[in-house]
Design a protein around this motif. Sequence first.
Motif, short mmCIF file in Angstrom:
data_model
loop_
_atom_site.label_atom_id
_atom_site.label_comp_id
_atom_site.label_asym_id
_atom_site.label_seq_id
_atom_site.Cartn_x
_atom_site.Cartn_y
_atom_site.Cartn_z
N SER A 69 -28.89 37.34 -14.02
CA SER A 69 -28.13 36.64 -15.05
C SER A 69 -28.83 36.73 -16.40
CB SER A 69 -27.95 35.16 -14.66
OG SER A 69 -27.30 34.44 -15.68
N GLY A 70 -30.15 36.56 -16.39
CA GLY A 70 -30.91 36.67 -17.63
C GLY A 70 -30.85 38.06 -18.23
N MET A 71 -30.91 39.09 -17.37
CA MET A 71 -30.82 40.46 -17.86
C MET A 71 -29.44 40.73 -18.46
SD MET A 71 -32.96 42.82 -15.13
CE MET A 71 -32.20 42.16 -13.63
N ASN A 72 -28.41 40.22 -17.81
CA ASN A 72 -27.05 40.42 -18.34
C ASN A 72 -26.89 39.77 -19.71
OD1 ASN A 72 -26.06 41.91 -16.17
ND2 ASN A 72 -25.42 40.10 -15.04
N LYS A 73 -27.49 38.60 -19.88
CA LYS A 73 -27.40 37.92 -21.17
C LYS A 73 -28.13 38.72 -22.24
CE LYS A 73 -27.01 33.32 -19.10
NZ LYS A 73 -27.71 32.03 -18.82
N ALA A 74 -29.29 39.30 -21.88
CA ALA A 74 -30.04 40.10 -22.84
C ALA A 74 -29.27 41.36 -23.22
CB ALA A 74 -31.40 40.47 -22.24
N VAL A 75 -28.66 42.00 -22.22
CA VAL A 75 -27.85 43.20 -22.49
C VAL A 75 -26.66 42.85 -23.38
CG1 VAL A 75 -26.31 44.91 -21.43
CG2 VAL A 75 -28.53 44.44 -20.40
N ASN A 76 -26.07 41.69 -23.12
CA ASN A 76 -24.92 41.26 -23.91
C ASN A 76 -25.30 41.07 -25.38
OD1 ASN A 76 -22.29 40.46 -24.44
ND2 ASN A 76 -22.23 38.96 -22.82
N THR A 126 -21.86 36.82 -15.60
CA THR A 126 -22.95 35.86 -15.77
C THR A 126 -22.54 34.47 -15.30
OG1 THR A 126 -23.83 37.11 -17.65
CG2 THR A 126 -24.54 34.84 -17.43
N ASP A 127 -21.30 34.09 -15.63
CA ASP A 127 -20.80 32.79 -15.17
C ASP A 127 -20.77 32.71 -13.65
OD1 ASP A 127 -20.49 31.97 -17.77
OD2 ASP A 127 -18.33 32.36 -17.85
N ARG A 128 -20.34 33.81 -13.01
CA ARG A 128 -20.29 33.83 -11.54
C ARG A 128 -21.69 33.74 -10.94
NH1 ARG A 128 -15.83 33.70 -13.22
NH2 ARG A 128 -13.91 34.60 -12.36
N LEU A 129 -22.64 34.46 -11.54
CA LEU A 129 -24.01 34.41 -11.03
C LEU A 129 -24.60 33.02 -11.20
CD1 LEU A 129 -25.43 37.81 -12.39
CD2 LEU A 129 -24.93 37.23 -10.01
N GLN A 173 -18.43 43.35 -22.75
CA GLN A 173 -19.00 42.03 -23.04
C GLN A 173 -18.23 40.93 -22.33
OE1 GLN A 173 -19.39 42.15 -27.55
NE2 GLN A 173 -21.40 41.39 -26.99
N ASN A 174 -16.91 41.04 -22.32
CA ASN A 174 -16.10 40.06 -21.59
C ASN A 174 -16.44 40.07 -20.11
OD1 ASN A 174 -14.74 39.26 -23.91
ND2 ASN A 174 -13.10 40.75 -23.65
N PHE A 175 -16.62 41.27 -19.56
CA PHE A 175 -16.99 41.39 -18.15
C PHE A 175 -18.35 40.76 -17.88
CE2 PHE A 175 -19.42 43.88 -14.99
CZ PHE A 175 -18.73 43.51 -13.84
N LEU A 176 -19.32 41.04 -18.76
CA LEU A 176 -20.66 40.49 -18.58
C LEU A 176 -20.65 38.96 -18.67
CD1 LEU A 176 -23.00 42.93 -20.54
CD2 LEU A 176 -22.79 42.66 -18.07
#
Length: 278
Positions: A57-64, A227-230, A220-223
């Motif tokens: 989740s943290g990595m996805n937020k950083a990528v976003n 992230t919300d699901r994770l 970005q919408n997908f991420l």
Amino acid sequence: MSSILTNTSAMNALSTLRGINDQLGETQNRISTGMKVNSAKDNASYFSISTTMDSESGMNKAVNEGLTLAKNSVSTARLGAETVVDLAQEFVDRLAFAQTEGVDQTDVQKELTSLAAQMKTAIEQSSFNGENLISTAGSGAKEVVSGVSRNGGTLSTTTIDFTAGDLEGLQGSFAGITITNATTAADLELALTNSEGFLASVIDAATDLGIVEKSIETQQNFLNELTDRLDAGVGSMIDADMEEEAARLQSLQVQQQLSTQSLSIANQAPQNILSLFK
């Protein structure tokens, strides 16, 4: 048999009280932290899974966040490209007008020079955070990290690849077209044909940037959803059920009081032996 050395009832009552106090401490800790799994000792399996998911989740937020920067650069370049498209279309229109017999080509050339200069200005100003994707220096093959995927224990990145067009070079091509009253009809026609080709290239560049920008927004919408699901999955494993913990706290407090009373009774039992010696 009664004994003044070994009080089995007190030992049992004390053991029960200790167990209740341990559970009470655990419940109070869950209420104060809001978590039922604070460390690996609470639930090793859930701790391992939730830590891994939290990391993803943290990595996805950083990528976003990185995608936001990339999108802004692309969006700025697209705006510049679309402005150049409008100017290039007007450039072609004026050249088409120049094909008319009796038109003063010198006046048309002044308009063409002005339009080419405006194209240059639009391109030079289409920069975000020091990056200009439609300039000669900033154009070319680009790669934007769009996500992180995990296959077993192996991490890999996904990317959005695109090519940014060199509109600065195309602007030079427009600026290189010149006409005068001495320009022949054949040369005028050739200039119009060439400018139409340059216009098509500018349109292609603007279209490509629009497609890339939309792709980044979709990712970005997908991420965000991922992230919300994770985060929800992690929460379901480690978050404490506050309603359940509140009810459990009330129950344990009652058990603690009863167990304390039971221990007190058990500790008084040896004193009853004194009555045997009266």
